[in-house]
Design a protein around this motif. Sequence first.
Motif, PDB file in Angstrom:
ATOM      1  N   LYS A  76       0.879  -1.171   0.000  1.00 58.64           N
ATOM      2  CA  LYS A  76       0.000   0.000   0.000  1.00 58.64           C
ATOM      3  C   LYS A  76       0.914   1.217   0.000  1.00 58.64           C
ATOM      4  O   LYS A  76       1.816   1.314   0.822  1.00 58.64           O
ATOM      5  N   LYS A  78      -0.268   4.644  -0.369  1.00 54.89           N
ATOM      6  CA  LYS A  78      -0.890   5.871   0.119  1.00 54.89           C
ATOM      7  C   LYS A  78      -2.341   5.563   0.496  1.00 54.89           C
ATOM      8  O   LYS A  78      -2.936   4.654  -0.076  1.00 54.89           O
ATOM      9  N   GLU A  79      -2.888   6.343   1.415  1.00 52.08           N
ATOM     10  CA  GLU A  79      -4.269   6.102   1.827  1.00 52.08           C
ATOM     11  C   GLU A  79      -4.923   7.405   2.262  1.00 52.08           C
ATOM     12  O   GLU A  79      -4.285   8.230   2.920  1.00 52.08           O
ATOM     13  N   THR A  80      -6.164   7.616   1.855  1.00 52.57           N
ATOM     14  CA  THR A  80      -6.954   8.728   2.382  1.00 52.57           C
ATOM     15  C   THR A  80      -8.233   8.113   2.961  1.00 52.57           C
ATOM     16  O   THR A  80      -8.369   6.886   2.970  1.00 52.57           O
ATOM     17  N   HIS A  83      -9.830   6.657  -0.453  1.00 54.23           N
ATOM     18  CA  HIS A  83      -9.084   5.841  -1.426  1.00 54.23           C
ATOM     19  C   HIS A  83      -7.836   5.190  -0.844  1.00 54.23           C
ATOM     20  O   HIS A  83      -7.332   5.609   0.190  1.00 54.23           O
ATOM     21  N   VAL A  84      -7.369   4.185  -1.598  1.00 55.21           N
ATOM     22  CA  VAL A  84      -6.094   3.570  -1.260  1.00 55.21           C
ATOM     23  C   VAL A  84      -5.332   3.344  -2.566  1.00 55.21           C
ATOM     24  O   VAL A  84      -5.925   3.005  -3.582  1.00 55.21           O
ATOM     25  N   TRP A  85      -4.019   3.632  -2.521  1.00 57.94           N
ATOM     26  CA  TRP A  85      -3.166   3.418  -3.693  1.00 57.94           C
ATOM     27  C   TRP A  85      -2.346   2.152  -3.412  1.00 57.94           C
ATOM     28  O   TRP A  85      -1.616   2.097  -2.409  1.00 57.94           O
ATOM     29  N   CYS A 101      -6.870  -7.513  -2.576  1.00 63.47           N
ATOM     30  CA  CYS A 101      -7.610  -6.245  -2.436  1.00 63.47           C
ATOM     31  C   CYS A 101      -9.027  -6.492  -1.923  1.00 63.47           C
ATOM     32  O   CYS A 101      -9.526  -5.757  -1.069  1.00 63.47           O
ATOM     33  N   LYS A 104      -9.329  -6.972   1.714  1.00 62.36           N
ATOM     34  CA  LYS A 104      -9.185  -5.725   2.476  1.00 62.36           C
ATOM     35  C   LYS A 104     -10.373  -4.784   2.255  1.00 62.36           C
ATOM     36  O   LYS A 104     -10.380  -3.667   2.738  1.00 62.36           O
ATOM     37  N   TRP A 106     -11.121  -3.302  -0.514  1.00 61.20           N
ATOM     38  CA  TRP A 106     -10.761  -2.220  -1.426  1.00 61.20           C
ATOM     39  C   TRP A 106     -11.450  -2.519  -2.757  1.00 61.20           C
ATOM     40  O   TRP A 106     -11.219  -3.578  -3.360  1.00 61.20           O
ATOM     41  N   LYS A 184      -5.533   2.943  -8.019  1.00 55.26           N
ATOM     42  CA  LYS A 184      -6.226   3.746  -7.004  1.00 55.26           C
ATOM     43  C   LYS A 184      -7.592   3.090  -6.764  1.00 55.26           C
ATOM     44  O   LYS A 184      -8.441   3.069  -7.664  1.00 55.26           O
ATOM     45  N   LYS A 187     -12.357   2.933  -1.005  1.00 56.07           N
ATOM     46  CA  LYS A 187     -12.706   2.321   0.289  1.00 56.07           C
ATOM     47  C   LYS A 187     -14.230   2.326   0.490  1.00 56.07           C
ATOM     48  O   LYS A 187     -14.744   1.607   1.333  1.00 56.07           O
TER      49      LYS A 187
END
Length: 338
Positions: A76, A78-80, A83-85, A101, A104, A106, A184, A187
């Motif tokens: 992983k 990046k995460e906001t 979203h998750v990258w 994914c 999780k 995602w 990208k 979530k």
Amino acid sequence: MTIKSNVSLKPFNTFGVSATTKYFTRIEKIADLQTLLKNPIYQQTQKLILGGGSNVLFTQDFEGLLLYNNLKGIQKVKETKEHVWVKANSGENWHQFVLYCVEKNWAGIENLSLIPGSVGAAPLQNIGAYGVELKDVFKELEAFDLQTGEIVIFKNQDCRFGYRESVFKNVLKGRYFVLSVTLKLDKNPQYKLDYGVIRQQLDAMNISKLSVKEVSNAICIIRQKKLPNPKKIGNAGSFFKNPVVSQSFFEKLQNQFPDVPFYRLDADTIKVPAGWLIEQCGWKGKKVGQTGTYKNQALVLVNHGAATGKEVAKLARDIQFSVTEKFNIKLEQEVNTI
Ligand SMILES: Cc1cc2nc3c(=O)[nH]c(=O)nc-3n(C[C@H](O)[C@H](O)[C@H](O)COP(=O)(O)OP(=O)(O)OC[C@H]3O[C@@H](n4cnc5c(N)ncnc54)[C@H](O)[C@@H]3O)c2cc1C
């Protein structure tokens, strides 16, 4: 890293056809590619990258160096809140990556469950299924320039994705080794359930609460019913692309064949299912020696056991000929012929 000679490719292609490669090496880390650049075999022969071998047809032996991709790892990046990258190295198995994914929660690639092959080949033809294409979630990829050794980043627009198309399949063909792919994902899932029989399958599963996992499970069930398992019957999925025709051409076609199924892309372009065209020419489930088309889906060419790549390629040409003769449509091949 070792280079082996005269290696059989039968276990390395899902068509299960016999072919050998003059040289074979496994790429386990980026440094292997950097080392190879200085190797005389690498410098003097043509190269072919192979992942899962699920989109290739070997019609002859390969007289160069085959680079078998074994670059593993998922992280992983990046995460906001929304979203998750997530970045996967290219030798990861695509379906295992999807499951990673899905576990999780995602969302974004659950409709692409059970597509065989590697992560690295996914951008090559912008894999797609059930109303979703890789480009919808694709952020960027890292690629190794096989000529200069430079590592280059390609963003979504640089890849020039189209229907089963990308820049790596045409103008940059054979130039880059895809090292990793970053997606990208959501979530907060936005499910795409209107394609094919997804809703029907979910209803049949009697699910109380929809989840990324349930959608992935539904897709797996649908695909298992429709497509042959390459472990049991050799194939490379859809052999041809679905042709895209203009409105005026389609009107004439529909006049002649009122039952023709279609999918409108925009005001002037319409996609016609290649499987239907092939079926109308009488090819569905037909056996020709050791090759033929799958009984449930005429678009899938199969190896009944001992077919050669040349026999499959000949069948493909015969099918193309029939479809052109009957419908005046030239089917374009999706599978890469070597
Ligand atoms: C049963 C079945 C169902 C399928 N269903 C679908 C489907 O629903 N949708 C869909 O889009 N496809 C489908 N396919 C086709 C196939 O699974 C995909 O195209 C997949 O992405 C191919 O991955 P691979 O690793 O097997 O590629 P390979 O067959 O190993 O290679 C394909 C091409 O990509 C190149 N390549 C591979 N890896 C790299 C890399 N790391 N860098 C640069 N070039 C590379 C190869 O040189 C070759 O030209 C299906 C195939 C099968 C057998």
